[in-house]
Design a protein around this motif. Structure first.
Motif, short mmCIF file in Angstrom:
data_model
loop_
_atom_site.label_atom_id
_atom_site.label_comp_id
_atom_site.label_asym_id
_atom_site.label_seq_id
_atom_site.Cartn_x
_atom_site.Cartn_y
_atom_site.Cartn_z
N VAL A 37 0.90 -1.32 -0.15
CA VAL A 37 -0.17 0.02 -0.02
C VAL A 37 0.94 1.12 0.17
N ILE A 38 1.98 1.44 0.90
CA ILE A 38 2.57 2.57 1.08
C ILE A 38 3.16 3.04 -0.62
N PRO A 39 3.83 2.18 -1.36
CA PRO A 39 4.35 2.83 -2.51
C PRO A 39 3.18 3.36 -3.45
N VAL A 40 2.00 2.81 -3.45
CA VAL A 40 0.98 3.24 -4.14
C VAL A 40 0.44 4.71 -3.51
N VAL A 41 0.34 4.54 -2.19
CA VAL A 41 -0.20 5.93 -1.65
C VAL A 41 0.87 7.20 -1.91
#
Length: 216
Positions: A37-41
């Motif tokens: 999730v963090i890379p996409v956010v």
């Protein structure tokens, strides 16, 4: 026949994945969630922030392009300030915390079958969507959106917060402060749980030290 085989294979793989997730420890689930999730956010947030900065700079100049008017029409706003409120993305820590809660740290059925990170409902039968296992009190089916990717889900989340009438307070708070604990007070209409939902999002941010992901 091929379609039936494909569905059977898909369900088998999904059940296998669900079984593996159930065996994971909380620490392992969080590690998996963060990696997905963090890379996409980060990507979606930075793209939206760049647009916010570019538009802000243009609005302060003597010339305004056609893009400004097109953006105002898209976000259904009239003033320059309202446009900037719509374009400034909410803190990453808030998005990550909501994704964690709504997807049960990436273990929910909607996450694994539909890339739906934020529990976004679907109100149109023309959308790709998934039926919930439970119905509302009036026996109506609850549908949630099905996305092609996590990135599409995050983009949809930010657009919803940027355009929804119920999030006007959220946009105003976000425009005037970078303090995520103040910004999340505008989430009282995101969930039927209202203030209790806001409190839980704040607890997730605080306990997991998610502000370290916010723009400094």
């Amino acid at each position: 026949m091929k379609y039936i085989i494909f569905i059977a294979l898909f369900l088998t793989v999904s059940l296998f994945a669900d079984d593996n997730l159930k065996k994971m420890s909380v620490k392992e689930k969080k590690k998996r969630f963060y990696s997905l999730v963090i890379p996409v956010v980060d990507k979606v947030y930075e793209q939206r922030y760049k647009l916010y900065e570019d538009v802000s700079e243009e609005l302060n100049s003597s010339k305004k392009s056609v893009q400004i008017e097109e953006l105002k029409q898209y976000y259904k706003v009239e003033t320059d300030q309202e446009l900037l409120m719509s374009l400034k993305p909410q803190p990453k820590s808030m998005a990550i915390a909501q994704a964690a809660m709504e997807s049960a740290w990436g273990t929910s059925r909607f996450f694994n079958l539909g890339n739906n990170l934020f529990g976004m409902w679907s109100i149109s039968s023309k959308e790709n969507r998934i039926a919930a296992n439970v119905k509302r009190d009036n026996n109506t089916t609850v549908w949630v959106k099905k996305y092609d990717s996590l990135e599409e889900s995050v983009r949809g989340y930010y657009i919803t917060l940027s355009k929804g009438k119920q999030y006007k307070k959220l946009r105003e708070l976000n425009y005037n402060t970078d303090d995520v604990y103040e910004v999340i007070q505008g989430l009282d209409r995101y969930s039927e749980r209202k203030e209790a939902y806001v409190d839980e999002i704040g607890s997730i941010i605080r306990y997991n030290k998610l502000t370290k992901y916010d723009r400094k």
